[in-house]
Scaffold this motif. Sequence first.
Motif, mmCIF file in Angstrom:
data_model
loop_
_atom_site.group_PDB
_atom_site.id
_atom_site.type_symbol
_atom_site.label_atom_id
_atom_site.label_comp_id
_atom_site.label_asym_id
_atom_site.label_seq_id
_atom_site.Cartn_x
_atom_site.Cartn_y
_atom_site.Cartn_z
ATOM 1 N N HIS A 14 8.489 -5.382 -1.690
ATOM 2 C CA HIS A 14 8.560 -4.216 -2.580
ATOM 3 C C HIS A 14 7.365 -3.303 -2.352
ATOM 4 O O HIS A 14 6.438 -3.630 -1.599
ATOM 5 C CB HIS A 14 8.618 -4.648 -4.058
ATOM 6 N N GLY A 15 7.383 -2.148 -3.020
ATOM 7 C CA GLY A 15 6.313 -1.179 -2.862
ATOM 8 C C GLY A 15 5.266 -1.279 -3.955
ATOM 9 O O GLY A 15 5.131 -2.318 -4.631
ATOM 10 N N HIS A 29 2.001 -1.258 7.684
ATOM 11 C CA HIS A 29 1.212 -2.413 8.115
ATOM 12 C C HIS A 29 1.664 -2.882 9.504
ATOM 13 O O HIS A 29 0.840 -3.247 10.348
ATOM 14 C CB HIS A 29 1.454 -3.607 7.188
ATOM 15 N N ALA A 35 4.978 0.248 -6.798
ATOM 16 C CA ALA A 35 5.477 0.280 -8.189
ATOM 17 C C ALA A 35 4.480 0.944 -9.141
ATOM 18 O O ALA A 35 4.110 0.358 -10.173
ATOM 19 C CB ALA A 35 5.849 -1.137 -8.642
ATOM 20 N N ASP A 63 4.860 3.089 -11.271
ATOM 21 C CA ASP A 63 5.396 3.319 -12.630
ATOM 22 C C ASP A 63 5.112 2.172 -13.590
ATOM 23 O O ASP A 63 5.084 2.362 -14.807
ATOM 24 C CB ASP A 63 6.918 3.611 -12.564
ATOM 25 N N ASP A 116 6.652 -8.284 -11.359
ATOM 26 C CA ASP A 116 7.196 -9.591 -11.007
ATOM 27 C C ASP A 116 6.446 -10.075 -9.753
ATOM 28 O O ASP A 116 6.436 -9.370 -8.740
ATOM 29 C CB ASP A 116 8.695 -9.371 -10.709
ATOM 30 N N LYS A 156 1.794 4.390 1.825
ATOM 31 C CA LYS A 156 1.588 4.989 3.157
ATOM 32 C C LYS A 156 1.199 6.468 3.055
ATOM 33 O O LYS A 156 0.347 6.960 3.796
ATOM 34 C CB LYS A 156 2.848 4.833 3.997
ATOM 35 N N LEU A 193 0.863 -1.185 0.000
ATOM 36 C CA LEU A 193 0.000 0.000 0.000
ATOM 37 C C LEU A 193 0.896 1.231 0.000
ATOM 38 O O LEU A 193 2.111 1.148 0.216
ATOM 39 C CB LEU A 193 -0.929 -0.022 1.209
HETATM 40 N N1 LIG Z 1 4.556 -3.765 2.070
HETATM 41 C C1 LIG Z 1 4.244 -2.522 1.722
HETATM 42 O O1 LIG Z 1 3.115 -2.100 1.837
HETATM 43 C C2 LIG Z 1 5.307 -1.641 1.146
HETATM 44 C C3 LIG Z 1 4.912 -0.419 0.678
HETATM 45 N N2 LIG Z 1 5.843 0.426 0.145
HETATM 46 C C4 LIG Z 1 5.297 1.691 -0.346
HETATM 47 O O2 LIG Z 1 5.397 1.703 -1.767
HETATM 48 C C5 LIG Z 1 5.461 3.043 -2.192
HETATM 49 C C6 LIG Z 1 6.483 3.184 -3.313
HETATM 50 O O3 LIG Z 1 7.760 2.806 -2.818
HETATM 51 P P1 LIG Z 1 9.100 2.871 -3.642
HETATM 52 O O4 LIG Z 1 10.163 3.240 -2.705
HETATM 53 O O5 LIG Z 1 8.899 3.658 -4.889
HETATM 54 O O6 LIG Z 1 9.435 1.369 -4.014
HETATM 55 P P2 LIG Z 1 8.804 0.355 -5.070
HETATM 56 O O7 LIG Z 1 9.210 -0.989 -4.588
HETATM 57 O O8 LIG Z 1 7.360 0.594 -5.270
HETATM 58 O O9 LIG Z 1 9.538 0.669 -6.449
HETATM 59 C C7 LIG Z 1 10.946 0.708 -6.612
HETATM 60 C C8 LIG Z 1 11.292 0.248 -8.035
HETATM 61 O O10 LIG Z 1 11.153 -1.168 -8.101
HETATM 62 C C9 LIG Z 1 10.224 -1.526 -9.122
HETATM 63 N N3 LIG Z 1 9.436 -2.647 -8.616
HETATM 64 C C10 LIG Z 1 8.877 -2.737 -7.381
HETATM 65 N N4 LIG Z 1 8.233 -3.889 -7.260
HETATM 66 C C11 LIG Z 1 8.365 -4.548 -8.414
HETATM 67 C C12 LIG Z 1 7.901 -5.814 -8.887
HETATM 68 N N5 LIG Z 1 7.177 -6.654 -8.134
HETATM 69 N N6 LIG Z 1 8.211 -6.164 -10.151
HETATM 70 C C13 LIG Z 1 8.945 -5.352 -10.922
HETATM 71 N N7 LIG Z 1 9.425 -4.146 -10.525
HETATM 72 C C14 LIG Z 1 9.134 -3.752 -9.289
HETATM 73 C C15 LIG Z 1 9.367 -0.292 -9.364
HETATM 74 O O11 LIG Z 1 8.811 -0.317 -10.663
HETATM 75 C C16 LIG Z 1 10.371 0.820 -9.110
HETATM 76 O O12 LIG Z 1 11.121 1.034 -10.267
HETATM 77 C C17 LIG Z 1 5.764 3.880 -0.942
HETATM 78 O O13 LIG Z 1 4.586 4.550 -0.575
HETATM 79 C C18 LIG Z 1 6.091 2.876 0.127
HETATM 80 O O14 LIG Z 1 5.647 3.251 1.393
HETATM 81 C C19 LIG Z 1 7.159 0.108 0.069
HETATM 82 C C20 LIG Z 1 7.593 -1.102 0.522
HETATM 83 C C21 LIG Z 1 6.706 -2.078 1.095
#
Ligand SMILES: NC(=O)C1=CN([C@@H]2O[C@H](COP(=O)(O)OP(=O)(O)OC[C@H]3O[C@@H](n4cnc5c(N)ncnc54)[C@H](O)[C@@H]3O)[C@@H](O)[C@H]2O)C=CC1
Length: 334
Positions: free
Chosen positions: A299-300, A126, A302, A304, A312, A113, A111
Amino acid sequence: MQLPAIVKLVITTGEPSGIGPEVSLAAAAHLLKEQVNLEVTLVGCSDLLTVSDALDPTIRDRLHVHHVSLAEPVRSGELNPANASYVLNTLDFAIDGCVEGRFDAMVTAPLQKSIINLAGTPFTGHTEYLAERCGVKRVVMMLCAELPAGTLGMDNTQQFRVALATTHLPLQAVSSALSCNDLFETIQIIDHDLRSKFGIAQPQIRVAGLNPHAGEAGYLGREELDQIIPAINLARDSGIAVSGPYPGDTMFDVRVLDKTDVFLAMYHDQGLAPFKFVSFASGINVTLGLPIIRTSVDHGTALDIAGKGLADHRSMLEALRLAYALASHHNSLV
Ligand SMILES: NC(=O)C1=CN([C@@H]2O[C@H](COP(=O)(O)OP(=O)(O)OC[C@H]3O[C@@H](n4cnc5c(N)ncnc54)[C@H](O)[C@@H]3O)[C@@H](O)[C@H]2O)C=CC1
Ligand SMILES: NCC(=O)COP(=O)(O)O
């Protein structure tokens, strides 16, 4: 032959404009193929969670969608604070279901935040939300990954686990959040859950310092002398296998991986930067110290790549596999 008991997992599909819905659907279908005694409930708007007609009926029958209404329609990659309460509603449904025994474990998709805060609900993550909803004073965020042989030149597959002493707080607030008692309790939770949930008889815990060179005998900061070492001593005196504090720059040493069950970092990026560098998109986040089982992706949202078919789903699959294993282990004990 007796069939194994059904394991019921619930997935919160996360920020609706992110990749949560797509990785949840893909990973759930994958694990349902592997485990015949598994049922999965996806929680979210059913318009975002269309189960493919091409899916084998024996899998479709075990994949359920619990519909939660959005406040406004969703466009992939575009955050909308109006839908923040939807995300919290999905979490509440899953938490209540686990607490009340309707599900064996919950798995969370990412999600955003910031958008929940923007909508007016103070929200740090979470982990903290689950602690509050479950009425638990302290929980521990731990990231886990299986590093295959060949990673970092290793001959064998290794488990890599990183726990955090502090989670989502500004760097400026970290020092004052590190008390001896809090650190001791954190180490106790890690030791307890690695034994009871992960089946590790005597977990080996390696603790980081906070300051450069772990404080350089107090000349580069006193948190090691005043808080971290006393907590390590208390833990050791209570029979926990704990060592440190190690300087952050040499704490994560490939040569000690096979002798270390968990690395305890003092703050978010001290632990998660090295973790994600070697395991991004296949790591798992698990909350220790809860009365329920909760795992998550590493991961977050994403934004984009959301809705483009590029996400993935391995991290979600690994999070589901761990939830399934922990729930099966728990069910076998009760
Ligand atoms: N468990 C959770 O709820 C989490 C939530 N977040 C939230 O996500 C939001 C965005 O965080 P960012 O720092 O931008 O990190 P992000 O992980 O969303 O993205 C970082 C990079 O990794 C790529 N990416 C991420 N997951 C991918 C996947 N499964 N497959 C392919 N490419 C992937 C994205 O396209 C981006 O280029 C923030 O609001 C953060 O709080 C971040 C980590 C964990
Ligand atoms: N970096 C981990 C993260 O942000 C996920 O935290 P949580 O939402 O699982 O507490």
